[in-house]
Design an enzyme around this catalytic site. Structure first.
Site, PDB file in Angstrom:
ATOM      1  N   GLN A  73      28.607 -41.988  39.261  1.00 38.44           N
ATOM      2  CA  GLN A  73      29.902 -41.959  39.521  1.00 38.44           C
ATOM      3  C   GLN A  73      30.587 -41.903  37.916  1.00 38.44           C
ATOM      4  O   GLN A  73      31.601 -42.326  37.688  1.00 38.44           O
ATOM      5  CB  GLN A  73      30.409 -43.412  39.759  1.00 38.44           C
ATOM      6  CG  GLN A  73      30.544 -43.495  41.380  1.00 38.44           C
ATOM      7  CD  GLN A  73      31.506 -42.579  41.954  1.00 38.44           C
ATOM      8  OE1 GLN A  73      32.560 -42.363  41.672  1.00 38.44           O
ATOM      9  NE2 GLN A  73      31.192 -42.192  43.251  1.00 38.44           N
ATOM     10  N   SER A  74      29.958 -40.838  37.156  1.00 38.42           N
ATOM     11  CA  SER A  74      30.456 -40.528  35.773  1.00 38.42           C
ATOM     12  C   SER A  74      31.959 -39.984  35.715  1.00 38.42           C
ATOM     13  O   SER A  74      32.275 -39.021  36.280  1.00 38.42           O
ATOM     14  CB  SER A  74      29.478 -39.640  35.144  1.00 38.42           C
ATOM     15  OG  SER A  74      29.928 -39.101  33.920  1.00 38.42           O
ATOM     16  N   ASN A  75      32.762 -40.844  34.882  1.00 36.43           N
ATOM     17  CA  ASN A  75      33.945 -40.398  34.596  1.00 36.43           C
ATOM     18  C   ASN A  75      33.954 -39.148  33.417  1.00 36.43           C
ATOM     19  O   ASN A  75      34.624 -38.290  33.802  1.00 36.43           O
ATOM     20  CB  ASN A  75      34.985 -41.482  34.039  1.00 36.43           C
ATOM     21  CG  ASN A  75      35.083 -42.618  35.132  1.00 36.43           C
ATOM     22  OD1 ASN A  75      35.535 -42.516  36.089  1.00 36.43           O
ATOM     23  ND2 ASN A  75      34.494 -43.763  34.518  1.00 36.43           N
TER      24      ASN A  75
END
Ligand code: PLP
Length: 322
Positions: A73-75
């Protein structure tokens, strides 16, 4: 002061707002928020500032493909593919975790933005990243490696300039509190405090690292930033304040404290913080307020670093809704 080459992507300056209802609910100190969740690139966040300089660096090398790595879920990965699109480049993301059957939240946005995803394990991520880079190079795709979290000296420098931006807004604060993880944001702020003479303290709430290990790394990065922008300044480990009391259940595990912080910010101020980073930093700040860590007459600026798309991941929204 050196001005590094940048491409203009972010909506700057980001607003600074007061949080009077939250301040009252918690019994002070005075709370402000700097809205780097509103940097304007595909739901925004702190990586957009760094990417302005990293994309310019990539362009100066003639790059055509950005490659970076992160968690599922890397921004950072979401903003990197969006920045690549704005610059007319391709983007390959090396993500640690299992390829989901139904991509959601940031992973869905990565795909929508046209990222090529490479799945790997956390342990193998470094190797997979190198291999992906070499394959892209061999295929004539002119790859440029964006470091994890965008936290090279060039990326981190964006947050030194951000401190200058805050000062130009006429904002005075005794403390800046924010989520720290790969360290670039903090290193840049520490460098910016030194370079531009900001008077407040810079306090990172660690998301996933013990302070003992992390502070030395941030100190070195902050020194590199001052060297890059000016003459090397005398930054020491004492300038790098990190609180690691709020690591909770580990990276990306939302506990009761994060959940409460998300609800408090939402219901008192209509302000959304995220389950992984800003919710944890907010929970830490709230706990520090309850413990009277800050003086009643001080001003505390919460530097919002973004991350809200993760609110839409099913495991988090189920818990938030109870
Ligand atoms: C990456 C990230 C951080 C941490 O910033 P670093 O520069 O990696 O320390 C904080 N908040 C959000 C929402 C992020 O995506």
């Amino acid at each position: 002061m050196k001005e590094l080459a940048r491409v203009t992507i972010a909506h700057l300056p980001t607003p600074v707002e007061e949080l009077p209802r939250l301040t009252k609910a918690l019994g002070g100190p005075k709370l402000l928020v700097k809205r780097d969740d509103q940097t304007g690139l595909a739901f925004g966040g702190n990586k957009t500032r760094k990417l302005e300089y990293l994309v310019a660096e990539a362009q100066s090398h003639g790059a055509k493909t950005l490659i970076t790595a992160g968690a599922i879920q890397s921004n950072h990965c979401r903003q990197t593919v969006a920045a690549a699109r704005r610059a007319g480049m391709d983007c390959i993301l090396v993500l640690s975790g299992e390829a989901p059957e139904m991509p959601e939240a940031n992973t869905y946005l990565d795909l929508l933005l046209g990222a090529e995803l490479v799945w790997t394990s956390l342990e193998a991520r470094g190797n997979t990243l190198n291999q992906t880079y070499q394959e892209a190079e061999a295929a004539g795709r002119y790859p440029f490696l964006i470091p994890y979290g965008g936290s090279s000296p060039v990326g981190a420098a964006a947050y030194a300039y951000a401190v200058r931006e805050l000062m130009a807004q006429g904002v005075d604060a005794d403390w800046i509190v924010f989520a720290t993880s790969s360290g670039g944001t903090q290193a840049g702020m520490v460098a910016g405090k030194e370079l531009f003479g900001f008077r407040g303290q810079v306090l990172g709430i660690s998301i996933d690292e013990e302070a003992a290990k992390f502070r030395g790394m941030v100190t070195e990065l902050a020194k590199d930033v001052t060297k890059l922008l000016d003459n090397a300044k005398d930054i020491t480990i004492d300038d790098v304040l990190v609180n690691d009391d709020y690591l909770g259940g580990g990276y990306a595990v939302m506990g009761d404290a994060e959940c409460e912080a998300i609800q408090l910010f939402a219901r008192h101020e209509g302000l959304l913080v995220d389950p992984v980073y800003t919710g944890r930093a907010a929970a830490g700040m709230i706990d520090l307020i309850r413990k009277d860590f800050f003086k009643a007459d001080e001003t505390v600026l919460f530097w919002h670093t973004g991350g809200q798309p993760a609110l839409f991941a099913e495991k988090y929204l189920r818990k938030i809704l109870g």
